[in-house]
Design a protein around this motif. Structure first.
Motif, PDB file in Angstrom:
ATOM      1  N   UNK A   1       0.814  -1.225   0.000  1.00 42.97           N
ATOM      2  CA  UNK A   1       0.000   0.000   0.000  1.00 42.97           C
ATOM      3  C   UNK A   1       0.846   1.272   0.000  1.00 42.97           C
ATOM      4  N   UNK A   2       0.197   2.363  -0.403  1.00 43.52           N
ATOM      5  CA  UNK A   2       0.863   3.663  -0.374  1.00 43.52           C
ATOM      6  C   UNK A   2       1.730   3.903  -1.581  1.00 43.52           C
ATOM      7  N   UNK A   3       2.565   4.915  -1.482  1.00 44.69           N
ATOM      8  CA  UNK A   3       3.418   5.296  -2.607  1.00 44.69           C
ATOM      9  C   UNK A   3       4.402   4.184  -2.960  1.00 44.69           C
ATOM     10  N   UNK A   4       4.602   4.005  -4.249  1.00 38.71           N
ATOM     11  CA  UNK A   4       5.537   2.988  -4.727  1.00 38.71           C
ATOM     12  C   UNK A   4       6.974   3.445  -4.530  1.00 38.71           C
ATOM     13  N   UNK A   5       7.899   2.520  -4.716  1.00 40.16           N
ATOM     14  CA  UNK A   5       9.330   2.844  -4.609  1.00 40.16           C
ATOM     15  C   UNK A   5       9.711   3.925  -5.621  1.00 40.16           C
ATOM     16  N   UNK A   6       9.148   3.848  -6.828  1.00 42.15           N
ATOM     17  CA  UNK A   6       9.454   4.844  -7.862  1.00 42.15           C
ATOM     18  C   UNK A   6       8.926   6.226  -7.480  1.00 42.15           C
ATOM     19  N   UNK A   7       7.723   6.276  -6.906  1.00 39.90           N
ATOM     20  CA  UNK A   7       7.170   7.559  -6.479  1.00 39.90           C
ATOM     21  C   UNK A   7       8.018   8.185  -5.372  1.00 39.90           C
ATOM     22  N   UNK A   8       8.449   7.360  -4.429  1.00 43.82           N
ATOM     23  CA  UNK A   8       9.273   7.859  -3.320  1.00 43.82           C
ATOM     24  C   UNK A   8      10.602   8.393  -3.841  1.00 43.82           C
ATOM     25  N   UNK A   9      11.226   7.651  -4.753  1.00 39.48           N
ATOM     26  CA  UNK A   9      12.502   8.089  -5.325  1.00 39.48           C
ATOM     27  C   UNK A   9      12.341   9.407  -6.074  1.00 39.48           C
ATOM     28  N   UNK A  10      11.274   9.525  -6.853  1.00 39.05           N
ATOM     29  CA  UNK A  10      11.039  10.756  -7.614  1.00 39.05           C
ATOM     30  C   UNK A  10      10.804  11.934  -6.677  1.00 39.05           C
ATOM     31  N   UNK A  11      10.032  11.715  -5.617  1.00 39.26           N
ATOM     32  CA  UNK A  11       9.753  12.800  -4.667  1.00 39.26           C
ATOM     33  C   UNK A  11      11.039  13.245  -3.965  1.00 39.26           C
ATOM     34  N   UNK A  12      11.858  12.283  -3.602  1.00 38.38           N
ATOM     35  CA  UNK A  12      13.123  12.633  -2.939  1.00 38.38           C
ATOM     36  C   UNK A  12      14.012  13.463  -3.871  1.00 38.38           C
ATOM     37  N   UNK A  13      14.126  13.023  -5.114  1.00 37.26           N
ATOM     38  CA  UNK A  13      14.957  13.763  -6.073  1.00 37.26           C
ATOM     39  C   UNK A  13      14.421  15.174  -6.283  1.00 37.26           C
ATOM     40  N   UNK A  14      13.102  15.301  -6.384  1.00 41.76           N
ATOM     41  CA  UNK A  14      12.483  16.605  -6.644  1.00 41.76           C
ATOM     42  C   UNK A  14      12.634  17.532  -5.448  1.00 41.76           C
ATOM     43  N   UNK A  15      12.252  17.062  -4.268  1.00 37.99           N
ATOM     44  CA  UNK A  15      12.242  17.934  -3.099  1.00 37.99           C
ATOM     45  C   UNK A  15      13.646  18.339  -2.672  1.00 37.99           C
ATOM     46  N   UNK A  16      14.614  17.468  -2.880  1.00 38.66           N
ATOM     47  CA  UNK A  16      15.976  17.807  -2.467  1.00 38.66           C
ATOM     48  C   UNK A  16      16.600  18.891  -3.336  1.00 38.66           C
TER      49      UNK A  16
ATOM     50  N   UNK B   1      10.894  17.537 -14.450  1.00 38.96           N
ATOM     51  CA  UNK B   1       9.468  17.536 -14.801  1.00 38.96           C
ATOM     52  C   UNK B   1       8.886  16.143 -14.603  1.00 38.96           C
ATOM     53  N   UNK B   2       9.611  15.117 -15.037  1.00 40.43           N
ATOM     54  CA  UNK B   2       9.131  13.742 -14.881  1.00 40.43           C
ATOM     55  C   UNK B   2       9.097  13.331 -13.409  1.00 40.43           C
ATOM     56  N   UNK B   3      10.071  13.796 -12.621  1.00 36.93           N
ATOM     57  CA  UNK B   3      10.049  13.509 -11.179  1.00 36.93           C
ATOM     58  C   UNK B   3       8.796  14.094 -10.537  1.00 36.93           C
ATOM     59  N   UNK B   4       8.469  15.328 -10.918  1.00 39.47           N
ATOM     60  CA  UNK B   4       7.269  15.958 -10.363  1.00 39.47           C
ATOM     61  C   UNK B   4       6.022  15.156 -10.723  1.00 39.47           C
ATOM     62  N   UNK B   5       5.901  14.771 -11.980  1.00 44.37           N
ATOM     63  CA  UNK B   5       4.723  14.013 -12.406  1.00 44.37           C
ATOM     64  C   UNK B   5       4.656  12.666 -11.699  1.00 44.37           C
ATOM     65  N   UNK B   6       5.799  11.997 -11.566  1.00 41.17           N
ATOM     66  CA  UNK B   6       5.844  10.666 -10.965  1.00 41.17           C
ATOM     67  C   UNK B   6       5.468  10.693  -9.496  1.00 41.17           C
ATOM     68  N   UNK B   7       5.784  11.776  -8.796  1.00 38.49           N
ATOM     69  CA  UNK B   7       5.546  11.818  -7.353  1.00 38.49           C
ATOM     70  C   UNK B   7       4.114  12.210  -7.001  1.00 38.49           C
ATOM     71  N   UNK B   8       3.298  12.534  -7.983  1.00 37.16           N
ATOM     72  CA  UNK B   8       1.931  12.991  -7.727  1.00 37.16           C
ATOM     73  C   UNK B   8       0.914  11.981  -8.258  1.00 37.16           C
ATOM     74  N   UNK B   9      -0.322  12.057  -7.778  1.00 34.11           N
ATOM     75  CA  UNK B   9      -1.382  11.201  -8.334  1.00 34.11           C
ATOM     76  C   UNK B   9      -1.692  11.506  -9.794  1.00 34.11           C
ATOM     77  N   UNK B  10      -1.214  12.652 -10.303  1.00 31.58           N
ATOM     78  CA  UNK B  10      -1.487  13.015 -11.697  1.00 31.58           C
ATOM     79  C   UNK B  10      -0.889  12.010 -12.677  1.00 31.58           C
ATOM     80  N   UNK B  11       0.161  11.304 -12.251  1.00 32.91           N
ATOM     81  CA  UNK B  11       0.777  10.316 -13.141  1.00 32.91           C
ATOM     82  C   UNK B  11      -0.250   9.281 -13.589  1.00 32.91           C
TER      83      UNK B  11
END
Length: 277
Positions: A53-68, A235-245
């Motif tokens: 459940x919850x965010x996938x490994x790919x979503x977490x990685x993308x969010x980390x890359x984006x926010x950092x 841009x792809x990191x942002x899309x991947x980390x959101x439900x919009x993907x």
């Protein structure tokens, strides 16, 4: 000084958990091992709605890359200032993701000499793993807002950052006169991205995220600022980390692939609700 919030309870019987070396145990013998990354899994199998459940490994990685990259630092600053206005306190981040906003908060508290006792949970094992690797001083838990493994009246400030509030559980763990601080998208949040990935835009419902009369809205701040993404990867990191993907069309994702830069608007509500028991 930052310390872990240790008022944990067993997710199976609600009895207090005590840390014994590398395991949390209750008096009925239920035991939960601390993972090597420094977190504990308090989400029983029977409480999972899916295998992972919850965010996938790919979503977490993308969010980390984006926010950092610091794109949302104005938002982290606004949240930290709101929390720390009350001084020393016990804090739960209910839906911590990979921990960016909480780490920023802890850093600001230490700079200001404010003492925090902190716990954080997320239903995504991947998110909690990533968060716990970065700071082992806090109580990191895989858990759900539907069944928060903290004792009654144990939290002064509860954070729900782009999360899913469960009002009954929030009321249970908050102390009288405690605070719920929520971050939610406002009308213009990421509007430039939405124009690209959707064939038509729906107007956003601006109703309050909390309806229980025990919570009173005491302040709200609309934090709006520009974000400049200068690479297709960002841009792809942002899309991947959101439900919009998952909501976007194949054509929309193709348009994203063709972009090398994007100017965005971040538009977010920071709301404070007081809780009177």
């Amino acid at each position: 000084m930052t310390q872990s919030l240790t008022d944990l309870i067993c997710p199976l019987d609600g009895k207090p958990l005590r840390l014994n070396e590398r395991s949390w145990r209750c008096e009925d013998g239920h035991s939960y091992d601390v993972a090597k990354q420094g977190y504990v899994n308090l989400l029983p199998v029977q409480n999972k709605r899916s295998k992972d459940p919850g965010d996938s490994k790919a979503m977490v990685q993308a969010r980390r890359e984006y926010l950092e990259q610091g794109y949302y630092e104005p938002l982290a600053r606004a949240l930290a200032n709101t929390v720390l206005a009350e001084g020393d306190q016990a804090v739960l981040d209910a839906g911590c993701g990979e921990g960016y906003y909480l780490r920023y908060l802890v850093e600001q508290a230490e700079q200001k000499g404010i003492d925090l006792r902190v716990a954080a949970l997320d239903i995504s094992k991947w998110a909690v793993q990533a968060a716990a690797k970065r700071d082992k001083r806090l109580s990191w838990m895989v858990a759900s807002n539907n069944s928060i493994p903290l004792d009654d009246n144990s939290v002064d400030t509860l954070l729900c950052v782009f999360g899913f509030p469960v009002e009954a559980e929030f009321k249970r763990i908050l102390r009288p006169s405690g605070r719920l601080i929520m971050l939610d998208p406002a009308a213009d949040h990421l509007k430039e991205l939405k124009v690209i990935i959707y064939s038509e835009l729906k107007s956003k419902n601006e109703t309050l995220p909390i309806t229980d009369s025990a919570f009173e809205l005491t302040s709200e701040q609309q934090v709006t600022f520009p974000v400049s993404l200068a690479s297709n990867q960002a841009i792809k990191d942002l899309l991947t980390m959101t439900p919009h993907l998952y909501r976007s069309s194949a054509e929309g994702r193709e348009r994203i692939e063709a972009l090398s830069s994007l100017e965005l608007t971040s538009d977010v509500w920071v709301r404070v609700f007081s809780y009177e028991n």
